[in-house]
Design a protein around this motif. Structure first.
Motif, PDB file in Angstrom:
ATOM      1  N   ASN A   1       0.812  -1.215   0.000  1.00 51.55           N
ATOM      2  CA  ASN A   1       0.000   0.000   0.000  1.00 51.55           C
ATOM      3  C   ASN A   1       0.848   1.270   0.000  1.00 51.55           C
ATOM      4  N   ASN A   2       2.095   1.153   0.439  1.00 52.99           N
ATOM      5  CA  ASN A   2       3.009   2.292   0.434  1.00 52.99           C
ATOM      6  C   ASN A   2       4.250   1.950  -0.376  1.00 52.99           C
ATOM      7  N   ARG A   3       4.750   2.907  -1.092  1.00 54.76           N
ATOM      8  CA  ARG A   3       5.959   2.684  -1.898  1.00 54.76           C
ATOM      9  C   ARG A   3       7.124   2.302  -0.984  1.00 54.76           C
ATOM     10  N   GLY A   4       7.839   1.259  -1.361  1.00 56.05           N
ATOM     11  CA  GLY A   4       8.959   0.787  -0.567  1.00 56.05           C
ATOM     12  C   GLY A   4       8.581  -0.196   0.521  1.00 56.05           C
ATOM     13  N   SER A   5       7.280  -0.503   0.675  1.00 57.87           N
ATOM     14  CA  SER A   5       6.883  -1.478   1.691  1.00 57.87           C
ATOM     15  C   SER A   5       7.196  -2.887   1.221  1.00 57.87           C
ATOM     16  N   SER A   6       7.163  -3.829   2.141  1.00 55.72           N
ATOM     17  CA  SER A   6       7.580  -5.206   1.857  1.00 55.72           C
ATOM     18  C   SER A   6       6.651  -5.877   0.858  1.00 55.72           C
ATOM     19  N   THR A   7       7.238  -6.702   0.008  1.00 55.77           N
ATOM     20  CA  THR A   7       6.484  -7.555  -0.906  1.00 55.77           C
ATOM     21  C   THR A   7       6.976  -8.992  -0.751  1.00 55.77           C
ATOM     22  N   GLY A   8       6.365  -9.913  -1.471  1.00 55.40           N
ATOM     23  CA  GLY A   8       6.709 -11.319  -1.328  1.00 55.40           C
ATOM     24  C   GLY A   8       5.955 -11.940  -0.169  1.00 55.40           C
ATOM     25  N   LEU A   9       6.549 -12.950   0.451  1.00 57.41           N
ATOM     26  CA  LEU A   9       5.906 -13.645   1.565  1.00 57.41           C
ATOM     27  C   LEU A   9       5.905 -12.738   2.798  1.00 57.41           C
TER      28      LEU A   9
END
Length: 218
Positions: A161-169
């Motif tokens: 939801n925010n740029r640079g926030s975690s992605t993946g598992l």
């Protein structure tokens, strides 16, 4: 022999979780009442609610949500569903979700694949998350009223939801418990649930919760 093997498989789902090298654990209590009605032989509507009470701490706001589901059975063992959800996070940003999912049955095995579009207050953009789940539902006794249930669910964030926030598992949820058909219309369930939020560079947040479910069908 069959039931022993099935029980062993279901129990193994609970040890599937990713082990956290460091974690921030907390106690929680979840309620999950729902009401459903059949529109026709293959279509149903459901109102699902949840009340999740948590220890005060980082990322542990009490949560309340209501979802309106439309369920469409496309085969004896396959159901497609869509939902609109409004979620209140006490002390944190509230959220609206759009949800699409497919559930299947294969003997005792149960699968669910859920896609979520998440709109969080004050966030940079819409978040996108996919949640695959596998589990087992094993009838107990001769009358079929009791069922042993267990499942494991992964949370994959495709777009934060925010740029640079975690992605993946980014999360893992496991639970094990029992369901009881009180009547043709009312089903009760009780389970132990473990919710692990996986966070980069910080200890994982892990919640341990009894969860009580009540389902009423018109």
């Amino acid at each position: 022999m069959y039931k022993k093997t099935a029980l062993a498989f279901a129990a193994s789902l609970l040890i599937f979780p990713v082990t956290a090298y460091a974690s921030d654990d907390g106690a929680e209590f979840w309620l999950n009442p729902s009401v459903s009605v059949d529109v026709d032989d293959n279509t149903g509507l459901e109102i699902e609610t949840a009340q999740r009470f948590r220890d005060a701490g980082e990322g542990r706001a009490d949560t309340y949500f209501v979802r309106l589901w439309v369920n469409q059975k496309i085969a004896d063992n396959v159901t497609l569903s869509g939902a609109f959800e409004s979620r209140v996070n006490d002390g944190a940003s509230n959220e609206t979700r759009l949800i699409q999912q497919m559930t299947t049955k294969h003997g005792i095995l149960r699968t669910r694949l859920r896609l979520e579009q998440r709109f969080v207050e004050d966030a940079d953009r819409m978040g996108l998350r996919i949640r695959p789940r596998i589990g087992a539902a094993i009838p107990l006794g001769d009358d079929g009223k009791w069922t042993f249930k267990s499942d494991a669910e992964l949370f994959f964030t495709l777009r934060g939801n925010n740029r640079g926030s975690s992605t993946g598992l980014t999360g893992l949820r496991t639970q094990v418990g029992l369901a009881y058909d009180l009547s043709d219309r009312i089903s009760l369930s009780a389970a132990y649930l473990r919710q692990q939020d996986i966070r980069n560079g910080r200890p994982d947040t892990i919640g341990h919760a009894p969860i009580i479910g009540i389902e009423y069908s018109f």
